[in-house]
Motif scaffolding. Structure first.
Motif, mmCIF file in Angstrom:
data_model
loop_
_atom_site.group_PDB
_atom_site.id
_atom_site.type_symbol
_atom_site.label_atom_id
_atom_site.label_comp_id
_atom_site.label_asym_id
_atom_site.label_seq_id
_atom_site.Cartn_x
_atom_site.Cartn_y
_atom_site.Cartn_z
ATOM 1 N N ILE A 131 0.893 -1.156 0.000
ATOM 2 C CA ILE A 131 0.000 0.000 0.000
ATOM 3 C C ILE A 131 0.926 1.198 0.000
ATOM 4 N N GLU A 132 0.958 1.897 -1.104
ATOM 5 C CA GLU A 132 2.029 2.865 -1.364
ATOM 6 C C GLU A 132 1.446 4.228 -1.696
ATOM 7 N N GLY A 133 2.226 5.287 -1.430
ATOM 8 C CA GLY A 133 1.860 6.647 -1.797
ATOM 9 C C GLY A 133 2.953 7.268 -2.640
ATOM 10 N N ALA A 134 2.553 8.132 -3.566
ATOM 11 C CA ALA A 134 3.536 8.803 -4.425
ATOM 12 C C ALA A 134 2.946 10.101 -4.939
ATOM 13 N N PHE A 135 3.817 11.019 -5.368
ATOM 14 C CA PHE A 135 3.400 12.249 -6.019
ATOM 15 C C PHE A 135 3.367 11.995 -7.520
ATOM 16 N N LEU A 136 2.213 12.275 -8.143
ATOM 17 C CA LEU A 136 2.063 11.988 -9.563
ATOM 18 C C LEU A 136 2.895 12.911 -10.436
ATOM 19 N N THR A 137 2.932 14.200 -10.073
ATOM 20 C CA THR A 137 3.627 15.182 -10.899
ATOM 21 C C THR A 137 4.526 16.042 -10.017
ATOM 22 N N GLY A 147 -1.312 18.549 -3.964
ATOM 23 C CA GLY A 147 -2.443 18.314 -4.842
ATOM 24 C C GLY A 147 -2.228 17.163 -5.800
ATOM 25 N N GLN A 148 -1.010 16.613 -5.826
ATOM 26 C CA GLN A 148 -0.686 15.480 -6.700
ATOM 27 C C GLN A 148 -0.421 14.199 -5.901
ATOM 28 N N GLN A 149 -0.872 14.182 -4.632
ATOM 29 C CA GLN A 149 -0.691 12.981 -3.822
ATOM 30 C C GLN A 149 -1.652 11.888 -4.306
ATOM 31 N N ALA A 150 -1.144 10.676 -4.396
ATOM 32 C CA ALA A 150 -1.955 9.532 -4.801
ATOM 33 C C ALA A 150 -1.510 8.312 -4.013
ATOM 34 N N GLY A 196 -5.955 2.197 -7.730
ATOM 35 C CA GLY A 196 -5.885 3.536 -7.153
ATOM 36 C C GLY A 196 -5.083 4.422 -8.086
ATOM 37 N N GLY A 197 -4.218 5.238 -7.509
ATOM 38 C CA GLY A 197 -3.322 6.046 -8.321
ATOM 39 C C GLY A 197 -3.925 7.327 -8.853
ATOM 40 N N LEU A 198 -5.080 7.766 -8.299
ATOM 41 C CA LEU A 198 -5.695 9.020 -8.727
ATOM 42 C C LEU A 198 -5.369 10.109 -7.714
ATOM 43 N N LEU A 200 -5.402 12.652 -5.014
ATOM 44 C CA LEU A 200 -6.247 12.962 -3.865
ATOM 45 C C LEU A 200 -7.440 12.019 -3.709
ATOM 46 N N ASP A 201 -7.449 10.902 -4.446
ATOM 47 C CA ASP A 201 -8.480 9.883 -4.271
ATOM 48 C C ASP A 201 -7.844 8.712 -3.529
ATOM 49 N N PHE A 202 -7.997 8.707 -2.196
ATOM 50 C CA PHE A 202 -7.345 7.689 -1.389
ATOM 51 C C PHE A 202 -8.268 6.517 -1.081
ATOM 52 N N ALA A 203 -9.555 6.651 -1.393
ATOM 53 C CA ALA A 203 -10.509 5.587 -1.072
ATOM 54 C C ALA A 203 -10.444 4.442 -2.071
ATOM 55 N N THR A 204 -10.124 4.720 -3.342
ATOM 56 C CA THR A 204 -10.093 3.659 -4.354
ATOM 57 C C THR A 204 -9.083 2.579 -3.991
ATOM 58 N N THR A 205 -8.033 2.948 -3.269
ATOM 59 C CA THR A 205 -7.026 1.973 -2.850
ATOM 60 C C THR A 205 -7.640 0.872 -1.998
ATOM 61 N N LEU A 206 -8.722 1.187 -1.297
ATOM 62 C CA LEU A 206 -9.373 0.188 -0.446
ATOM 63 C C LEU A 206 -9.899 -0.993 -1.254
#
Length: 620
Positions: A131-137, A147-150, A196-198, A200-206
């Motif tokens: 379960i990972e987080g990254a900045f898209l841009t 604003g690019q957190q995913a 996931g990977g959108l 500021l959309d952290f719920a899709t990861t669930l």
């Protein structure tokens, strides 16, 4: 025969319909049996909830929680602090830490087989579950962009094969099939599935493939962690009962039950730190800050009363009358999580009330403390999570440290305006102001707007002081401003000046004016009594910024320096001439200070005269 042939055709048609029906029934039966078989398999529980609060350091959710009630906070690197019982070598311990903050990639949880099993069919293998987080841009300068957190749930499988054919990979969260694999130069099997990977959309990861979180079984994880990423371990937690990484090839099987696992249990408390804005000492903070306690476990949680320690513990406290939602109460435990319901929470409201320092102004500035919240009952919960508290203590009243009147003509006058500011966070009430000590009889308060009404935070008021020397030489006194400021209720400001003759003033002005700077306004200095007078300073500024920046202006200033000193001396010796000169210079000073206003007034006057002239001509 004809009749029998017709009957046979009908029977044949009926027989065909029966065959089609039987085929459909067999398909339906197979579908039902498949559905029943699938329903009998262990269910994939996945994740339950994600925090709606984000870490202010990086903008990512504070935690993810699985259906077993385990909530994990984010770490930049997938290991635990130094622990000789579980960590690897000393070099590994020095390089690897679990730290909160901002990084290009960070993990709430990960289980990895970096050097996977091999066999006759398998040359090398890799499995990454996370379960990972990254900045898209990123920003153009390389910094992470808000604003690019995913976040995303990742399953990655990479395998180099020796043998062509079909391969089946079993991992803790599923079974993957790879038909017709052919050995090649790169990864022959290269699958990455991110859910996931959108931004500021952290719920899709669930909804991804990951969950519940695997935990180390042997060796056991350190307290507060699901594993030590520096040490491989056997794991537990697969929803399918497949706590392995297995690769079945055409002729052989490669398998391992050793995983490197990372995951730090969420403390149950957020945020980890509170920073309060500046606050006037001795006044209560009208805007408390909120600390949220979250029970992410399956068991009830008791939240005790916090304790304050550190450098300035007395400056921080809980609000006496909390207004937040569901304030924490030790007598009422927080219920455990019942998936799919979100975790239960309660709140504490913290206020910053800096005490008046014993050391006066030297005691102002940064204040800090820690707030420890005892959490008991649920297994695995952090027993004493800590919140770091900080704020800045200020006082209200401030003013320039001193005021110098400069040279003032003997028996003349010069005024200075002392601006008092309220740099604090509460109203400032000035009760009085007075001059005392030294040459106080030669100083007088001419105006005072400070006592008229309380000075609001960020506001100012003025006290005008006049120096009227009756003799030559240095003049000193103290202006004392009395107020309700908690640190300096009696603010003392030194005032200085020099009584001088007109010749001394002219000599000083000429010495300072020769270079185009401070003095040189001989007539204005004689009229207003001091080359430091406000109106004289306005004229000096006009000379420096307007006249001395062009050739005609420089000629004018040179002629003025040559012929005006005798005139100034004569004016200085006669009070009536000084008064008349001040009156004559007033519109000049006003024009310099407010040129737009003067132009508007001049335009109106000229327009009125022109209009009047036209009316007179019309009637004539």
């Amino acid at each position: 025969m004809v009749f029998r042939k017709g009957k046979s055709a009908a029977e044949t048609k009926k027989h065909e319909r029966r065959k089609i029906m039987l085929k459909k029934m067999r398909v339906i039966t197979m579908f039902i049996m498949t559905a029943l078989l699938l329903s009998a398999l262990p269910g994939h529980a996945a994740l339950n909830a994600v925090s709606t609060d984000v870490n202010p350091a990086n903008g990512f959710p504070l935690w993810y929680q699985d259906t077993a009630g385990v909530a994990l906070e984010q770490c930049n690197f997938m290991v635990v602090p130094d622990d000789p019982a579980f960590n690897g070598t000393a070099a590994q311990n020095a390089d690897l830490n679990c730290i909160a903050g901002e990084a290009e990639e960070a993990f709430w949880w990960a289980a990895e087989v970096a050097v996977g099993p091999t066999s006759a069919d398998v040359a090398s293998s890799l499995l990454v579950l996370a379960i990972e987080g990254a900045f898209l841009t990123p920003n153009p300068d390389g910094a992470n962009q808000d604003g690019q957190q995913a976040s995303f749930a990742r399953v990655r499988i990479r395998i180099d094969v020796n043998t062509a054919g079909d391969y089946t990979v079993t991992h803790p969260f599923g079974v993957e099939s790879f038909p017709g694999v052919v050995p090649g130069a790169g990864f022959d099997i290269n699958m990455t599935r991110d859910i996931g990977g959108l931004a500021l959309d952290f719920a899709t990861t669930l909804t991804g493939d990951i969950g519940p979180f695997l935990q180390c079984l042997n060796p056991a994880p350190p307290a507060g962690y699901l594993g030590n990423f520096a040490l491989p371990c056997t794991v537990t937690g697969s929803p399918l009962g497949t706590n392995i990484f297995e690769i079945v090839g055409p002729t052989s099987t490669a398998s391992t039950d050793q995983f490197n696992v990372s995951g730090k249990l969420f403390s149950g408390l957020s945020p980890a730190g509170l920073t309060f804005p500046e606050r006037t000492v001795g006044t209560a903070d009208p805007a408390p800050q909120i600390v949220t306690i979250t029970n992410t476990t399956l068991n009830p949680m008791t939240v005790g009363a916090p304790t304050f320690a550190g450098t300035d513990p007395a400056d921080f406290s809980l609000a006496i009358a909390p207004t937040g939602i569901n304030p924490c109460d030790p007598a009422t435990p927080l219920p455990g999580t019942v998936p799919p319901n979100p975790p239960s929470t309660c709140t504490m409201e913290v206020v910053f009330n800096p005490a008046v320092p014993a050391g006066g102004l030297a005691g102002l500035g940064a204040r800090s403390a820690t707030m420890t919240v005892p959490i008991t009952d649920p297994p695995g919960a952090a027993a004493l999570p800590v919140v770091l508290l900080s704020g800045t203590a200020v006082n209200n009243i401030s003013a320039p440290a001193s005021h110098d009147f400069g040279q003032v003509l003997i028996n003349g006058t010069s005024s200075q305006t002392v601006t008092v500011s309220n740099s604090g966070t509460s109203n400032l009430t000035v009760t009085s102001a007075a001059v005392s000590g030294g040459n106080a009889p030669e100083f007088a308060i001419q105006g005072n707007t400070c006592t008229a009404a309380p000075v609001l935070p960020g506001g100012t008021c003025d006290i005008t002081v006049v120096l009227a020397p009756t003799s030559g030489g240095a003049k000193t006194t103290t202006l004392t401003i009395n107020s309700d400021d908690p640190v300096t209720p009696n603010l003392a400001l030194p005032l200085t000046g020099v009584g001088a003759t007109s010749a001394e003033i002219a000599g000083q002005a000429g010495a300072e004016g020769g270079g185009g700077g401070g003095g040189g306004c001989f007539i204005a200095t004689a009229a207003f009594g001091s080359y430091m007078a406000d109106d004289v300073m306005v004229l000096r500024k006009f000379r420096d910024t307007r006249l001395l920046t062009n050739a005609p202006g420089k000629v004018f200033v040179e002629l003025y320096y040559r012929y005006s000193p005798p005139v100034a001396d004569y004016i200085a010796e006669h009070e009536a001439l000084r008064t008349a000169t001040r009156i004559a210079l007033t519109p000049v000073v006003y024009s310099v200070k407010y040129p737009v206003h003067v132009l508007m007034i001049t335009g109106l006057v000229i327009g009125g005269i022109a209009y009047r002239s036209r009316k007179v001509k019309r009637y004539n």
